[in-house]
Design an enzyme around this catalytic site. Structure first.
Site, short mmCIF file in Angstrom:
data_model
loop_
_atom_site.label_atom_id
_atom_site.label_comp_id
_atom_site.label_asym_id
_atom_site.label_seq_id
_atom_site.Cartn_x
_atom_site.Cartn_y
_atom_site.Cartn_z
N ASP A 174 0.87 -1.18 0.00
CA ASP A 174 0.00 0.00 0.00
C ASP A 174 0.90 1.23 0.00
O ASP A 174 2.04 1.18 0.49
CB ASP A 174 -0.90 0.02 1.25
CG ASP A 174 -2.10 0.97 1.08
OD1 ASP A 174 -3.24 0.49 1.03
OD2 ASP A 174 -1.88 2.20 0.98
N SER A 233 -12.33 -5.50 -6.42
CA SER A 233 -12.22 -4.04 -6.33
C SER A 233 -12.84 -3.34 -7.54
O SER A 233 -13.98 -2.88 -7.47
CB SER A 233 -10.76 -3.66 -6.12
OG SER A 233 -10.69 -2.32 -5.74
N ARG A 234 -12.12 -3.28 -8.63
CA ARG A 234 -12.67 -2.73 -9.87
C ARG A 234 -12.07 -3.51 -11.03
O ARG A 234 -10.88 -3.82 -11.02
CB ARG A 234 -12.33 -1.24 -10.03
CG ARG A 234 -13.16 -0.30 -9.16
CD ARG A 234 -14.65 -0.26 -9.54
NE ARG A 234 -15.43 0.60 -8.69
CZ ARG A 234 -16.07 0.23 -7.58
NH1 ARG A 234 -16.04 -1.03 -7.17
NH2 ARG A 234 -16.76 1.10 -6.87
N ASP A 258 -15.26 -10.41 -8.77
CA ASP A 258 -16.57 -9.85 -8.45
C ASP A 258 -16.83 -8.61 -9.31
O ASP A 258 -17.90 -8.01 -9.23
CB ASP A 258 -16.63 -9.48 -6.96
CG ASP A 258 -18.03 -9.04 -6.53
OD1 ASP A 258 -19.00 -9.74 -6.90
OD2 ASP A 258 -18.16 -8.00 -5.85
N GLU A 263 -18.17 -4.43 -17.09
CA GLU A 263 -19.35 -4.93 -16.39
C GLU A 263 -20.59 -4.06 -16.57
O GLU A 263 -21.71 -4.53 -16.37
CB GLU A 263 -19.07 -5.09 -14.89
CG GLU A 263 -18.92 -3.78 -14.13
CD GLU A 263 -18.70 -3.99 -12.63
OE1 GLU A 263 -17.85 -4.81 -12.26
OE2 GLU A 263 -19.39 -3.31 -11.84
N HIS A 295 -20.65 -8.35 -9.05
CA HIS A 295 -20.47 -7.17 -8.20
C HIS A 295 -21.41 -7.22 -6.99
O HIS A 295 -22.20 -6.31 -6.74
CB HIS A 295 -20.70 -5.88 -9.00
CG HIS A 295 -19.96 -4.70 -8.44
ND1 HIS A 295 -19.28 -3.79 -9.21
CD2 HIS A 295 -19.77 -4.29 -7.15
CE1 HIS A 295 -18.73 -2.87 -8.44
NE2 HIS A 295 -19.01 -3.15 -7.18
P1 NAI Z 1 -9.85 2.68 0.85
O1 NAI Z 1 -9.76 4.02 0.24
O2 NAI Z 1 -10.17 2.55 2.31
O3 NAI Z 1 -8.51 1.88 0.60
C1 NAI Z 1 -7.79 1.92 -0.60
C2 NAI Z 1 -6.34 1.69 -0.26
O4 NAI Z 1 -5.62 1.61 -1.48
C3 NAI Z 1 -5.72 2.84 0.57
O5 NAI Z 1 -5.05 2.33 1.70
C4 NAI Z 1 -4.76 3.51 -0.42
O6 NAI Z 1 -3.60 4.02 0.22
C5 NAI Z 1 -4.42 2.34 -1.33
N1 NAI Z 1 -3.96 2.78 -2.65
C6 NAI Z 1 -4.52 3.68 -3.48
N2 NAI Z 1 -3.80 3.80 -4.61
C7 NAI Z 1 -2.75 2.94 -4.48
C8 NAI Z 1 -1.67 2.61 -5.32
N3 NAI Z 1 -1.50 3.20 -6.51
N4 NAI Z 1 -0.78 1.70 -4.88
C9 NAI Z 1 -0.94 1.12 -3.67
N5 NAI Z 1 -1.96 1.39 -2.81
C10 NAI Z 1 -2.85 2.30 -3.24
O7 NAI Z 1 -10.94 1.88 -0.03
P2 NAI Z 1 -11.75 0.58 0.40
O8 NAI Z 1 -13.01 0.98 1.10
O9 NAI Z 1 -10.85 -0.38 1.06
O10 NAI Z 1 -12.20 0.05 -1.02
C11 NAI Z 1 -11.25 -0.40 -1.96
C12 NAI Z 1 -11.93 -0.57 -3.29
O11 NAI Z 1 -12.85 -1.66 -3.22
C13 NAI Z 1 -12.82 0.61 -3.71
O12 NAI Z 1 -12.04 1.63 -4.31
C14 NAI Z 1 -13.76 -0.02 -4.67
O13 NAI Z 1 -13.19 0.04 -5.97
C15 NAI Z 1 -13.82 -1.47 -4.22
N6 NAI Z 1 -15.13 -1.85 -3.68
C16 NAI Z 1 -15.77 -2.93 -4.22
C17 NAI Z 1 -17.01 -3.31 -3.74
C18 NAI Z 1 -17.73 -4.50 -4.26
O14 NAI Z 1 -18.95 -4.64 -4.04
N7 NAI Z 1 -17.06 -5.43 -4.93
C19 NAI Z 1 -17.68 -2.54 -2.69
C20 NAI Z 1 -16.87 -1.46 -2.16
C21 NAI Z 1 -15.67 -1.12 -2.67
#
Ligand code: NAI
Length: 337
Positions: A174, A233-234, A258, A263, A295
Site C-alpha cells: 500500500d 475491487s474494480r 466480483d 461490467e 459485483h
Molecule cells: P480505501 O480508500 O479505504 O482503501 C484503498 C487503499 O488503497 C488505501 O489504503 C490507499 O492508500 C491504497 N492505494 C490507493 N492507490 C494505491 C496505489 N497506486 N498503490 C498502492 N496502494 C494504493 O478503499 P476501500 O473501502 O478499502 O475500497 C477499496 C476498493 O474496493 C474501492 O475503491 C472499490 O473500488 C472497491 N469496492 C468494491 C465493492 C464490491 O462490491 N465489490 C464494494 C466497495 C468497494
C-alpha cells in the site's frame, strides 16, 4: 433536498426510504442508468445519487451542472466512475460512502478463495446430480500459505485480519502502510515482492490511473505459477485478455472476479434470456477454475443500511454545512495529465 436516485433496484429504494425517515429529503427513483441520454432527468434536482456503473464522465457532469445539480452523493465507496476534475471545475461537491461495511467485501473475497480452493461451486452441482466422486475437487490448506494483499485501506485491512485468522502469512502493499496491521503481523513489501512471493493475491486498491491494468502480462509472468488471483475491487485493475492467457497457460491457477472491466453492460441485470455479446467475458465463464460474481461484494443487509444512511447524511450535511459530509478525498488523488 430534492435528490434523483439513478440505477435504482427495489433493495436500494427500500433501504433509502427507511433511512430517509431521519432526513426528510425528497427522493425520486429512476431505474435508468445515468448516461448522457438520461442526464436530463436530473433537471430540477439539487443532488443526484448514482451507483457504480452510472456514467459521470465530463459531458454528463456538464449536463448535470447545467441542470442545476450541486451535489453528487454516491452510494458507493469507489469513485473511479466520476470525472472529479470536471466536477471540481463545475463546482459540484462529490460525497461518497467510504466505509459502509468493509467486512462485506472482505468476507466475499475470502468466500471466493474458499470456493475456488475447495471447489464448492463444482461440488454443489455434482452432489445434486448424485455424483459423490472426489476427483477434481482437490484443494490445499490455506493455513500457512502466503496471502498477498494489494491495498490495505478499509477493505484490505478487514481482509488481512481474516487471512491472519486463517493462519496465513500476510504480505501487503500500500502507498500508506497501516501500523496497526503491522503490529498484528502483516508484513509490507513492494508490489513486485507481493506479486511474486505469494500463493493467493487479493486486490483491494481503488481504480486510478496508477492502478489501471496493474495486473497485466508482465506482472502475471512474475507471479508464482498456479497463483490464485482475486479481484473484488474494480475490473480495470486487471487486463482481462492477459489474465485469460495466464489461465490458459496455467500460470494463474484460479481466478475470482466480483468485478469486470466491461461490467456496465452486464452486471445488475437479468440477462439469462439474452446472448452475451462480450466474447472476452464469455471465455472467462468457460474455465472450471474461474468464479465470477456480479459485483455483489457489497451486498449485505448491514452494508445496504449503512450505504443508505451515509448517502443521505451526506446530503443533509451538505445542506447544513456540517463537516459530517464524507467528501471524496481529492488530496490523495493524482489526476492523469
Ligand atoms: P480505501 O480508500 O479505504 O482503501 C484503498 C487503499 O488503497 C488505501 O489504503 C490507499 O492508500 C491504497 N492505494 C490507493 N492507490 C494505491 C496505489 N497506486 N498503490 C498502492 N496502494 C494504493 O478503499 P476501500 O473501502 O478499502 O475500497 C477499496 C476498493 O474496493 C474501492 O475503491 C472499490 O473500488 C472497491 N469496492 C468494491 C465493492 C464490491 O462490491 N465489490 C464494494 C466497495 C468497494
Amino acid at each position: 433536498m430534492k435528490i434523483a436516485v439513478f440505477s435504482t433496484k427495489p433493495y436500494d429504494r427500500h433501504a433509502l426510504e427507511q433511512a430517509n425517515r431521519e432526513h426528510g429529503h425528497e427522493l425520486t427513483f429512476f431505474e435508468s442508468r445515468l448516461t448522457p441520454a438520461t442526464a436530463a432527468l436530473a433537471r430540477g434536482f439539487d443532488a443526484i445519487c448514482p451507483f457504480v456503473n452510472d456514467d459521470l464522465s465530463e459531458p454528463v457532469i456538464d449536463l448535470l451542472a447545467d441542470a442545476g445539480v450541486r451535489l453528487l452523493t454516491l452510494r458507493s465507496a469507489g469513485y473511479n466512475h466520476v470525472d472529479l476534475r470536471a466536477a471540481a471545475r463545475r463546482g459540484l461537491t462529490v460525497a461518497h460512502v467510504p466505509a459502509y461495511s468493509p467486512h462485506a467485501v472482505a468476507e466475499h473475497a475470502m468466500g471466493m478463495i474458499l470456493t475456488l480452493n475447495r471447489k464448492f461451486h463444482r461440488a454443489y452441482a455434482r452432489v445434486r446430480e448424485g455424483n459423490f466422486a472426489l476427483e477434481g475437487l482437490l484443494g490445499f490448506d490455506i493455513y500457512r500459505k502466503t496471502m498477498g494483499v494489494v491495498g490495505t485501506g478499509q477493505i484490505g485491512a478487514a481482509f488481512c485480519q481474516i487471512a491472519l485468522g486463517f493462519g496465513c502469512r500476510v504480505l501487503a502493499y500500500d502507498l500508506y502502510p497501516n501500523s496497526a496491521l503491522q503490529a498484528a503481523g502483516v508484513e509490507y513489501a513492494d508490489l513486485n515482492a507481493v506479486l511474486s512471493r505469494t500463493d493467493i493475491i487479493a486486490l483491494h486498491v481503488p481504480l486510478t490511473p496508477q492502478t489501471r491494468h496493474m495486473i497485466d502480462a508482465e506482472s502475471i509472468a512474475r507471479m508464482k505459477p498456479g497463483v490464485m488471483l482475486i479481484n473484488t475491487s474494480r475490473g480495470a485493475l486487471v487486463d482481462t485478455p492477459a489474465v485469460i492467457a495466464g489461465l490458459k497457460s496455467g500460470q494463474i491457477g484460479a481466478l475470482g472476479l466480483d468485478v469486470y472491466e466491461e461490467e456496465a453492460d452486464l452486471f445488475f441485470e437479468d440477462l439469462s434470456s439474452t446472448v452475451i455479446q462480450d466474447d472476452v467475458f464469455a471465455r472467462l465463464l468457460t474455465f472450471p477454475n474461474v468464479l465470477v460474481t456480479g459485483h455483489q461484494g457489497f451486498f449485505t443487509k448491514e452494508a445496504l443500511e449503512r450505504i443508505a444512511g451515509t448517502t443521505l447524511t451526506n446530503a443533509t450535511a451538505y445542506l447544513t454545512g456540517s463537516d459530517q459530509i464524507q467528501k471524496v478525498p481529492l488530496e490523495r488523488i493524482q489526476f492523469e495529465e
